[in-house]
Write a protein that holds these residues in place. Structure first.
Motif, PDB file in Angstrom:
ATOM      1  N   THR A 121       0.819  -1.213   0.000  1.00  0.00           N
ATOM      2  CA  THR A 121       0.000   0.000   0.000  1.00  0.00           C
ATOM      3  C   THR A 121       0.856   1.268   0.000  1.00  0.00           C
ATOM      4  O   THR A 121       1.997   1.276   0.467  1.00  0.00           O
ATOM      5  CB  THR A 121      -0.933   0.046   1.229  1.00  0.00           C
ATOM      6  OG1 THR A 121      -0.135   0.181   2.407  1.00  0.00           O
ATOM      7  CG2 THR A 121      -1.797  -1.201   1.315  1.00  0.00           C
ATOM      8  N   THR A 122       0.265   2.332  -0.502  1.00  0.00           N
ATOM      9  CA  THR A 122       0.914   3.639  -0.467  1.00  0.00           C
ATOM     10  C   THR A 122       1.107   4.084   0.978  1.00  0.00           C
ATOM     11  O   THR A 122       2.139   4.677   1.317  1.00  0.00           O
ATOM     12  CB  THR A 122       0.074   4.668  -1.246  1.00  0.00           C
ATOM     13  OG1 THR A 122      -0.037   4.227  -2.600  1.00  0.00           O
ATOM     14  CG2 THR A 122       0.700   6.049  -1.215  1.00  0.00           C
ATOM     15  N   ALA A 123       0.144   3.787   1.827  1.00  0.00           N
ATOM     16  CA  ALA A 123       0.243   4.175   3.239  1.00  0.00           C
ATOM     17  C   ALA A 123       1.487   3.558   3.875  1.00  0.00           C
ATOM     18  O   ALA A 123       2.216   4.234   4.618  1.00  0.00           O
ATOM     19  CB  ALA A 123      -1.014   3.758   3.998  1.00  0.00           C
ATOM     20  N   TRP A 124       1.765   2.268   3.602  1.00  0.00           N
ATOM     21  CA  TRP A 124       2.950   1.638   4.170  1.00  0.00           C
ATOM     22  C   TRP A 124       4.231   2.239   3.596  1.00  0.00           C
ATOM     23  O   TRP A 124       5.182   2.508   4.309  1.00  0.00           O
ATOM     24  CB  TRP A 124       2.958   0.115   3.964  1.00  0.00           C
ATOM     25  CG  TRP A 124       4.269  -0.456   4.401  1.00  0.00           C
ATOM     26  CD1 TRP A 124       5.285  -0.886   3.612  1.00  0.00           C
ATOM     27  CD2 TRP A 124       4.745  -0.575   5.746  1.00  0.00           C
ATOM     28  NE1 TRP A 124       6.364  -1.280   4.372  1.00  0.00           N
ATOM     29  CE2 TRP A 124       6.053  -1.092   5.693  1.00  0.00           C
ATOM     30  CE3 TRP A 124       4.193  -0.287   6.995  1.00  0.00           C
ATOM     31  CZ2 TRP A 124       6.814  -1.339   6.828  1.00  0.00           C
ATOM     32  CZ3 TRP A 124       4.946  -0.539   8.127  1.00  0.00           C
ATOM     33  CH2 TRP A 124       6.244  -1.056   8.042  1.00  0.00           C
ATOM     34  N   ARG A 125       4.258   2.451   2.283  1.00  0.00           N
ATOM     35  CA  ARG A 125       5.453   3.029   1.664  1.00  0.00           C
ATOM     36  C   ARG A 125       5.763   4.405   2.270  1.00  0.00           C
ATOM     37  O   ARG A 125       6.917   4.715   2.544  1.00  0.00           O
ATOM     38  CB  ARG A 125       5.285   3.113   0.143  1.00  0.00           C
ATOM     39  CG  ARG A 125       5.429   1.747  -0.536  1.00  0.00           C
ATOM     40  CD  ARG A 125       5.500   1.863  -2.042  1.00  0.00           C
ATOM     41  NE  ARG A 125       4.271   2.339  -2.649  1.00  0.00           N
ATOM     42  CZ  ARG A 125       3.237   1.575  -2.977  1.00  0.00           C
ATOM     43  NH1 ARG A 125       3.288   0.276  -2.769  1.00  0.00           N
ATOM     44  NH2 ARG A 125       2.163   2.095  -3.522  1.00  0.00           N
ATOM     45  N   PRO A 129      -0.584  -3.246  15.230  1.00  0.00           N
ATOM     46  CA  PRO A 129      -1.278  -2.514  14.171  1.00  0.00           C
ATOM     47  C   PRO A 129      -0.482  -2.535  12.863  1.00  0.00           C
ATOM     48  O   PRO A 129       0.748  -2.534  12.873  1.00  0.00           O
ATOM     49  CB  PRO A 129      -1.385  -1.095  14.724  1.00  0.00           C
ATOM     50  CG  PRO A 129      -0.261  -0.976  15.695  1.00  0.00           C
ATOM     51  CD  PRO A 129      -0.065  -2.353  16.268  1.00  0.00           C
ATOM     52  N   ALA A 130      -1.198  -2.558  11.753  1.00  0.00           N
ATOM     53  CA  ALA A 130      -0.535  -2.557  10.448  1.00  0.00           C
ATOM     54  C   ALA A 130       0.175  -1.236  10.186  1.00  0.00           C
ATOM     55  O   ALA A 130       1.227  -1.210   9.556  1.00  0.00           O
ATOM     56  CB  ALA A 130      -1.557  -2.826   9.350  1.00  0.00           C
ATOM     57  N   PHE A 131      -0.394  -0.152  10.676  1.00  0.00           N
ATOM     58  CA  PHE A 131       0.160   1.179  10.440  1.00  0.00           C
ATOM     59  C   PHE A 131       0.344   1.888  11.790  1.00  0.00           C
ATOM     60  O   PHE A 131      -0.371   2.819  12.116  1.00  0.00           O
ATOM     61  CB  PHE A 131      -0.756   1.988   9.523  1.00  0.00           C
ATOM     62  CG  PHE A 131      -1.038   1.291   8.216  1.00  0.00           C
ATOM     63  CD1 PHE A 131      -0.100   1.287   7.197  1.00  0.00           C
ATOM     64  CD2 PHE A 131      -2.231   0.618   8.018  1.00  0.00           C
ATOM     65  CE1 PHE A 131      -0.346   0.633   5.996  1.00  0.00           C
ATOM     66  CE2 PHE A 131      -2.488  -0.031   6.812  1.00  0.00           C
ATOM     67  CZ  PHE A 131      -1.543  -0.029   5.798  1.00  0.00           C
TER      68      PHE A 131
END
Length: 100
Positions: free
Chosen positions: A8-12, A51-53
């Motif tokens: 995901t863009t959020a992770w990057r 949590p993932a993020f």
């Protein structure tokens, strides 16, 4: 590092922010070494309820050898949880690993 959330863009963006804030491998720094981090690790693995993020303090910048050692000792589904994640001692002589 495959699949959600790593694609995901959020992770990057989160990974980029962590490496910008902490560009050196945290466990290596504890040993008095200066090694650039290439991996960003969830301190509490997603599979273990993390949590993932997470916020940046829920992540750790690591070199690949330290990341692999921590993942195998702590995060892997077959990890016993009774061995230290990383061998060695910090600059004060304290064992590294366990409580991050």
């Amino acid at each position: 590092m495959s699949g959600w959330p790593y694609t995901t863009t959020a992770w990057r963006n989160l990974r980029r922010a962590k490496l910008a804030a902490s560009p050196l491998c945290h466990p290596c720094e504890l040993r008095g070494r200066t090694v650039l981090a290439k991996a960003v690790d969830h301190i509490v693995a997603i599979a273990k309820g993390g949590p993932a993020f997470p916020p940046l303090d829920g992540l750790m910048s690591m070199c690949e050898p330290c990341h692999n050692a921590k993942t195998n000792a702590v995060d892997h589904p077959n990890a016993s949880g009774f061995r230290r994640a990383l061998a060695g001692y910090d600059v004060d002589g304290n064992p590294i690993g366990g409580d991050w």
